[in-house]
Design a protein around this motif. Structure first.
Motif, short mmCIF file in Angstrom:
data_model
loop_
_atom_site.label_atom_id
_atom_site.label_comp_id
_atom_site.label_asym_id
_atom_site.label_seq_id
_atom_site.Cartn_x
_atom_site.Cartn_y
_atom_site.Cartn_z
N THR A 1 -2.55 -6.57 -3.71
CA THR A 1 -2.06 -5.21 -3.73
C THR A 1 -2.07 -4.48 -2.47
OG1 THR A 1 -2.46 -2.86 -4.55
CG2 THR A 1 -4.18 -4.31 -4.44
N ALA A 2 -0.98 -3.75 -2.24
CA ALA A 2 -0.74 -3.42 -0.77
C ALA A 2 -1.85 -2.06 -0.41
CB ALA A 2 0.47 -2.89 -0.46
N ASP A 3 -2.64 -1.57 -1.51
CA ASP A 3 -3.35 -0.52 -1.50
C ASP A 3 -4.56 -1.04 -0.48
OD1 ASP A 3 -1.79 0.87 -3.21
OD2 ASP A 3 -2.92 0.53 -4.72
N SER A 4 -5.08 -0.08 0.22
CA SER A 4 -6.21 -0.19 0.99
C SER A 4 -6.02 -1.39 2.19
CB SER A 4 -7.44 -0.67 0.13
OG SER A 4 -7.62 -1.69 -0.45
N LEU A 5 -4.82 -1.80 2.29
CA LEU A 5 -4.73 -2.71 3.35
C LEU A 5 -4.16 -2.24 4.94
CD1 LEU A 5 -2.65 -5.54 1.55
CD2 LEU A 5 -4.80 -5.69 2.58
N SER A 6 -4.15 -0.92 5.04
CA SER A 6 -3.75 -0.54 6.37
C SER A 6 -4.57 -0.91 7.32
CB SER A 6 -3.66 1.29 6.25
OG SER A 6 -5.08 1.69 6.35
N MET A 7 -4.03 -1.03 8.63
CA MET A 7 -4.57 -1.48 9.72
C MET A 7 -5.74 -0.52 10.08
SD MET A 7 -2.35 -3.55 12.29
CE MET A 7 -1.57 -5.08 11.93
N GLY B 1 1.17 -2.03 4.29
CA GLY B 1 1.37 -0.89 3.20
C GLY B 1 1.68 0.41 4.07
N ASP B 2 2.09 0.22 5.49
CA ASP B 2 2.34 1.36 6.17
C ASP B 2 3.76 1.13 6.77
OD1 ASP B 2 0.07 2.66 5.79
OD2 ASP B 2 -0.99 1.89 7.47
N PRO B 3 4.57 2.04 7.27
CA PRO B 3 5.70 1.59 7.92
C PRO B 3 5.55 0.99 9.15
CG PRO B 3 5.38 4.09 7.91
CD PRO B 3 4.19 3.23 7.25
N GLY B 4 6.33 -0.03 9.50
CA GLY B 4 6.48 -0.47 10.76
C GLY B 4 7.76 -1.53 10.97
N ALA B 5 7.54 -2.12 12.04
CA ALA B 5 8.72 -3.25 12.42
C ALA B 5 8.24 -4.45 13.01
CB ALA B 5 9.64 -2.34 13.54
N MET B 6 9.35 -5.54 12.88
CA MET B 6 8.90 -6.69 13.67
C MET B 6 9.87 -6.70 14.78
SD MET B 6 9.15 -9.00 10.22
CE MET B 6 9.03 -10.70 10.75
N PHE B 7 9.45 -7.30 16.05
CA PHE B 7 10.33 -7.39 17.01
C PHE B 7 10.60 -8.80 17.32
CE2 PHE B 7 8.34 -3.32 17.43
CZ PHE B 7 9.18 -2.38 18.20
#
Length: 323
Positions: free
Chosen positions: A115-121, A263-269
């Motif tokens: 689950t993506a919950d509680s995975l934030s960096m 679980g948070d907004p982000g991006a791949m470069f």
């Protein structure tokens, strides 16, 4: 024999059981260690022990609970060893990023850590400041829903001791966690504006989205160009980001691919189809409160082909991020 080899060699029923237990094991191991590679090693060993126990004729009342116990204890041992390595780590340490948006690149690891919950960096970095026992107790009880009696059995401590560990760990984390967060929709909208400003080099637009005490953390591990230390402050962070992205735009075939990271907004470069960095944003109270940039190639290989950041710097004439 590796965990994957064990799974393939097992009977169909056993194979199905081991496959079903893998997300449980990975979810615990990754949150404990913050490393996909280290978590995979722990998972393979844990599944191997489950297989051996069943082969020996042991009757496991709850294979899931047995797997959680074995995985937690292995992860605690690995964490104690990893702490020595992390004390010598070059620059700031960040967890290895997981893509959790359901895209092809996000498939597995272990169903996105169950689950993506509680995975934030941000949370995983906070967990780094806890002892292995505190981390295990907090995760097992608060994230995975085990009762204190079950947690006590898993970590091999008395229930009263476990409750005390949980209280201390929870207090430590809550004191440092942001008080206000945005809805998923607002996070996505803010991230879109943030990366749009980043693409065009809109310094004023980028600065307007940042919290006054925003923090920028880069993790190159000495294997890719990165910040020597974290930076704070709206103006400083905005200038650093725009300088870095201005240099990046000088390269051909640059892509900023929006993604959900832990679980948070982000991006791949990506440059010429090869991954150069993964960013995750901490969105608090309608502003970007943190930018976490992972550029250490060792922490990106599980996501696909990785580019040579130092070679790109040479092509840019030596201009480094933050210059």
């Amino acid at each position: 024999m590796s965990g994957d080899e064990v799974t393939r060699a097992a009977s169909p029923e056993r194979e199905q059981l081991l496959v079903s237990l893998r997300p449980v094991a990975f979810g615990i191991a990754y949150r404990m260690l913050g490393s996909v590679a280290e978590a995979e090693d722990v998972v393979q060993e844990a599944l191997l022990r489950v297989h051996r126990s069943l082969e020996a004729g042991e009757q496991l009342a709850s294979p899931r609970a047995f797997t959680a116990t074995v995985t937690t204890r292995l992860a605690m041992d690995e964490l104690r060893s990893a702490r020595v390595r992390r004390e010598r780590y070059v620059g700031d340490w960040l967890p290895e990023p997981l893509l959790t948006d359901g895209s092809a690149a996000a498939q597995d690891p272990a169903r996105q850590a169950e689950t993506a919950d509680s995975l934030s960096m941000a949370l995983l970095v906070l967990l780094e400041s806890l002892s292995p026992e505190q981390r295990a107790v907090l995760l097992l009880h608060d994230v995975f829903g085990y009762g204190y009696d079950e947690v006590a059995t898993i970590v091999g401590k008395g229930e009263a001791n476990v409750r005390q560990l949980a209280v201390r760990a929870r207090r430590h984390v809550e004191e440092r966690r942001p008080r206000f967060t945005a809805t998923a929709e607002k996070q996505t909208e803010l991230a879109s504006r943030f990366f749009a400003a980043a693409r065009t080099g809109d310094l004023a637009g980028l600065e307007s989205l940042l919290a006054h005490d925003v923090e920028l953390v880069g993790d190159g591990g000495g294997k890719a160009p990165s910040l020597a230390r974290s930076q704070r402050g709206r103006s400083r962070v905005a200038h650093t980001l725009t300088n870095w992205l201005r240099a990046l735009r000088r390269l051909p075939d640059v892509e900023i691919r929006l993604a959900e990271v832990n679980g948070d907004p982000g991006a791949m470069f990506l440059v010429e189809g090869r991954l150069l960095a993964v960013w995750a944003l901490d969105v608090v109270d309608g502003q970007v409160a943190g930018v976490r940039a992972v550029v250490n190639p060792d922490k990106l290989v599980h996501l696909g082909p990785v580019g040579d950041a130092y070679a790109l710097v040479r092509r840019l004439g030596g201009e480094r991020p933050g210059d």
